[in-house]
Design a protein around this motif. Sequence first.
Motif, PDB file in Angstrom:
ATOM      1  N   LEU A 205      80.320   6.283  11.173  1.00  0.00           N
ATOM      2  CA  LEU A 205      79.695   7.124  10.333  1.00  0.00           C
ATOM      3  C   LEU A 205      78.188   7.461  10.539  1.00  0.00           C
ATOM      4  CD1 LEU A 205      80.826   5.528   6.891  1.00  0.00           C
ATOM      5  CD2 LEU A 205      81.963   7.214   8.298  1.00  0.00           C
ATOM      6  N   SER A 206      77.618   6.524  11.622  1.00  0.00           N
ATOM      7  CA  SER A 206      76.328   6.826  12.164  1.00  0.00           C
ATOM      8  C   SER A 206      76.362   6.807  13.737  1.00  0.00           C
ATOM      9  CB  SER A 206      75.347   5.860  11.537  1.00  0.00           C
ATOM     10  OG  SER A 206      75.559   4.738  11.708  1.00  0.00           O
ATOM     11  N   MET A 207      75.416   6.976  14.290  1.00  0.00           N
ATOM     12  CA  MET A 207      75.385   7.003  15.894  1.00  0.00           C
ATOM     13  C   MET A 207      75.699   5.733  16.324  1.00  0.00           C
ATOM     14  SD  MET A 207      72.249   9.199  17.258  1.00  0.00           S
ATOM     15  CE  MET A 207      72.349  11.024  16.708  1.00  0.00           C
ATOM     16  N   ASP A 208      76.815   5.607  17.486  1.00  0.00           N
ATOM     17  CA  ASP A 208      76.830   4.257  17.908  1.00  0.00           C
ATOM     18  C   ASP A 208      75.862   4.221  19.077  1.00  0.00           C
ATOM     19  OD1 ASP A 208      77.863   5.930  20.068  1.00  0.00           O
ATOM     20  OD2 ASP A 208      79.862   5.440  19.937  1.00  0.00           O
ATOM     21  N   SER A 209      75.697   3.168  19.950  1.00  0.00           N
ATOM     22  CA  SER A 209      74.423   2.947  20.684  1.00  0.00           C
ATOM     23  C   SER A 209      74.581   4.263  21.772  1.00  0.00           C
ATOM     24  CB  SER A 209      74.459   1.764  21.439  1.00  0.00           C
ATOM     25  OG  SER A 209      74.562   0.372  20.365  1.00  0.00           O
ATOM     26  N   ARG A 210      75.877   4.415  22.464  1.00  0.00           N
ATOM     27  CA  ARG A 210      75.859   5.284  23.376  1.00  0.00           C
ATOM     28  C   ARG A 210      75.575   6.730  22.921  1.00  0.00           C
ATOM     29  NH1 ARG A 210      78.667   3.937  28.087  1.00  0.00           N
ATOM     30  NH2 ARG A 210      79.741   2.043  28.325  1.00  0.00           N
ATOM     31  N   ARG A 211      75.931   7.266  21.855  1.00  0.00           N
ATOM     32  CA  ARG A 211      75.468   8.318  21.050  1.00  0.00           C
ATOM     33  C   ARG A 211      73.778   8.399  20.838  1.00  0.00           C
ATOM     34  NH1 ARG A 211      80.356   8.056  17.961  1.00  0.00           N
ATOM     35  NH2 ARG A 211      81.779   9.612  18.686  1.00  0.00           N
ATOM     36  N   ALA A 212      73.406   7.248  20.637  1.00  0.00           N
ATOM     37  CA  ALA A 212      71.750   7.228  20.322  1.00  0.00           C
ATOM     38  C   ALA A 212      71.046   7.278  21.835  1.00  0.00           C
ATOM     39  CB  ALA A 212      71.467   6.041  19.773  1.00  0.00           C
ATOM     40  N   ALA A 213      71.664   6.824  22.761  1.00  0.00           N
ATOM     41  CA  ALA A 213      70.913   7.056  24.117  1.00  0.00           C
ATOM     42  C   ALA A 213      71.299   8.557  24.571  1.00  0.00           C
ATOM     43  CB  ALA A 213      71.560   6.015  25.299  1.00  0.00           C
ATOM     44  N   ALA A 214      72.361   9.234  24.259  1.00  0.00           N
ATOM     45  CA  ALA A 214      72.773  10.520  24.372  1.00  0.00           C
ATOM     46  C   ALA A 214      71.484  11.492  23.750  1.00  0.00           C
ATOM     47  CB  ALA A 214      73.913  10.945  24.177  1.00  0.00           C
ATOM     48  N   ALA A 215      71.592  11.023  22.463  1.00  0.00           N
ATOM     49  CA  ALA A 215      70.498  11.759  21.672  1.00  0.00           C
ATOM     50  C   ALA A 215      68.990  11.604  22.173  1.00  0.00           C
ATOM     51  CB  ALA A 215      70.612  11.286  20.242  1.00  0.00           C
ATOM     52  N   ALA A 216      68.855  10.569  22.591  1.00  0.00           N
ATOM     53  CA  ALA A 216      67.535  10.557  23.053  1.00  0.00           C
ATOM     54  C   ALA A 216      67.394  11.384  24.334  1.00  0.00           C
ATOM     55  CB  ALA A 216      67.238   8.960  23.466  1.00  0.00           C
ATOM     56  N   ALA A 217      68.495  11.494  25.397  1.00  0.00           N
ATOM     57  CA  ALA A 217      68.364  12.397  26.428  1.00  0.00           C
ATOM     58  C   ALA A 217      68.336  13.803  26.015  1.00  0.00           C
ATOM     59  CB  ALA A 217      69.410  12.186  27.172  1.00  0.00           C
ATOM     60  N   VAL A 218      68.919  14.353  25.040  1.00  0.00           N
ATOM     61  CA  VAL A 218      68.966  15.631  24.313  1.00  0.00           C
ATOM     62  C   VAL A 218      67.589  15.871  23.985  1.00  0.00           C
ATOM     63  CG1 VAL A 218      69.897  17.002  22.847  1.00  0.00           C
ATOM     64  CG2 VAL A 218      71.454  15.704  24.120  1.00  0.00           C
ATOM     65  N   LEU A 219      66.989  15.095  23.473  1.00  0.00           N
ATOM     66  CA  LEU A 219      65.888  15.431  22.441  1.00  0.00           C
ATOM     67  C   LEU A 219      64.597  15.422  23.544  1.00  0.00           C
ATOM     68  CD1 LEU A 219      66.171  12.932  19.555  1.00  0.00           C
ATOM     69  CD2 LEU A 219      66.028  15.282  19.452  1.00  0.00           C
ATOM     70  N   GLY A 220      64.756  14.690  24.683  1.00  0.00           N
ATOM     71  CA  GLY A 220      63.549  14.464  25.639  1.00  0.00           C
ATOM     72  C   GLY A 220      62.365  13.887  24.983  1.00  0.00           C
ATOM     73  N   ALA A 221      62.519  13.224  23.884  1.00  0.00           N
ATOM     74  CA  ALA A 221      61.598  12.391  23.373  1.00  0.00           C
ATOM     75  C   ALA A 221      60.982  11.341  24.322  1.00  0.00           C
ATOM     76  CB  ALA A 221      61.918  11.783  21.962  1.00  0.00           C
ATOM     77  N   GLY A 222      59.509  10.931  24.264  1.00  0.00           N
ATOM     78  CA  GLY A 222      59.203  10.034  24.997  1.00  0.00           C
ATOM     79  C   GLY A 222      59.165   8.710  24.459  1.00  0.00           C
ATOM     80  N   ILE A 223      59.441   8.621  23.250  1.00  0.00           N
ATOM     81  CA  ILE A 223      59.523   7.235  22.380  1.00  0.00           C
ATOM     82  C   ILE A 223      60.604   7.433  21.412  1.00  0.00           C
ATOM     83  CG2 ILE A 223      58.200   5.988  20.604  1.00  0.00           C
ATOM     84  CD1 ILE A 223      55.496   6.841  21.777  1.00  0.00           C
ATOM     85  N   VAL A 224      61.601   6.269  21.535  1.00  0.00           N
ATOM     86  CA  VAL A 224      62.732   6.434  20.619  1.00  0.00           C
ATOM     87  C   VAL A 224      62.705   4.969  19.966  1.00  0.00           C
ATOM     88  CG1 VAL A 224      65.279   6.318  20.233  1.00  0.00           C
ATOM     89  CG2 VAL A 224      63.965   7.859  21.840  1.00  0.00           C
ATOM     90  N   VAL A 225      62.669   5.206  18.390  1.00  0.00           N
ATOM     91  CA  VAL A 225      62.523   3.890  17.556  1.00  0.00           C
ATOM     92  C   VAL A 225      64.055   3.682  16.928  1.00  0.00           C
ATOM     93  CG1 VAL A 225      61.454   2.340  15.799  1.00  0.00           C
ATOM     94  CG2 VAL A 225      60.068   4.050  17.540  1.00  0.00           C
ATOM     95  N   PRO A 226      64.743   2.716  17.127  1.00  0.00           N
ATOM     96  CA  PRO A 226      66.051   2.820  16.403  1.00  0.00           C
ATOM     97  C   PRO A 226      65.739   1.965  15.114  1.00  0.00           C
ATOM     98  CG  PRO A 226      65.767   1.028  17.955  1.00  0.00           C
ATOM     99  CD  PRO A 226      64.564   1.627  18.008  1.00  0.00           C
ATOM    100  N   ALA A 227      66.827   2.335  13.909  1.00  0.00           N
ATOM    101  CA  ALA A 227      66.643   1.863  12.794  1.00  0.00           C
ATOM    102  C   ALA A 227      68.336   1.803  12.336  1.00  0.00           C
ATOM    103  CB  ALA A 227      65.688   2.653  11.671  1.00  0.00           C
ATOM    104  N   HIS A 228      68.677   1.125  11.188  1.00  0.00           N
ATOM    105  CA  HIS A 228      69.877   1.238  10.497  1.00  0.00           C
ATOM    106  C   HIS A 228      70.858   0.530  11.377  1.00  0.00           C
ATOM    107  CE1 HIS A 228      73.578   3.197   9.214  1.00  0.00           C
ATOM    108  NE2 HIS A 228      73.055   3.449   7.996  1.00  0.00           N
TER     109      HIS A 228
END
Length: 268
Positions: A205-228
């Motif tokens: 129902l929320s991102m798994d870890s691989r999707r979170a890494a994929a999202a980080a790559a898509v966003l191009g953000a320099g800082i990613v802070v996980p929650a939840h």
Amino acid sequence: MARTGLPRQECAVTVLGGPTAVIDLAGLRIVSVPTFDEPGPRGYLTKTTGPAFDEQTVGPVDLVLVSHDLHPDNLDQRGRVFATSASLLLTGPLAAGRLGAPAVGLAPWTTRTVPRGDGDGHLTVLAVPAVHGPEDGERDADGNVNCEVTGWILSGEGLPTLYVSGDNASVRTVAEVSRRVPDISAALLHAGAARVPSKFDGRPLSMDSRRAAAAAAVLGAGIVVPAHYDGWTHFSEGRAELELAFHEAGLSSLLHAPAHGSWVDLRP
């Protein structure tokens, strides 16, 4: 828990546990997804740990962001009192109708400006969509998977542009956010691969870890802070899985997941 107060930061975020984060930005104290109840059962969900700091320690806030109001892991009893006591509460239109004043509902791709605490103009809050389950999940009468969920983009002159995902499981939605807001420099991603066996065949129902890494790559953000990703039994992946997924994707340098209550500077 200490009650000496949480000193304000210039430009930083700290995750308190579960989905709850304190964001100090533009001279404002912002709390995203307040959950302050003690551990214990909450209907079909079970909370295992409380927050790093309670609401008294967090102190007065200028803005509360509520991703959604129907699930106790995203707005519990004490979190609801905290949110509705704030001077400004932003959420989705349906949630705002249920919560009442001072909640203001923003539909996706609409904005609200908030006077900055540092006296330098305004902070812009943009509501963005989120999909709280699989892309092919059954949609309700309002077109939502599971329920209405809202994410956020916080931006302003001279500030990092921060994406707060809310309970979103869709990388396609992240790609749409990135396309419309191409200058995102930091992201607060709800991860944890939340699963409830009775919903969507137990799919996340929320991102798994691989999707979170994929999202980080898509966003191009320099800082990613996980929650939840911890504090509830239905979160099926934690910090270790996140660290592995970002390592395997070659993105370990982006991931910032210190102990709860520790600040992460949002400036790359």
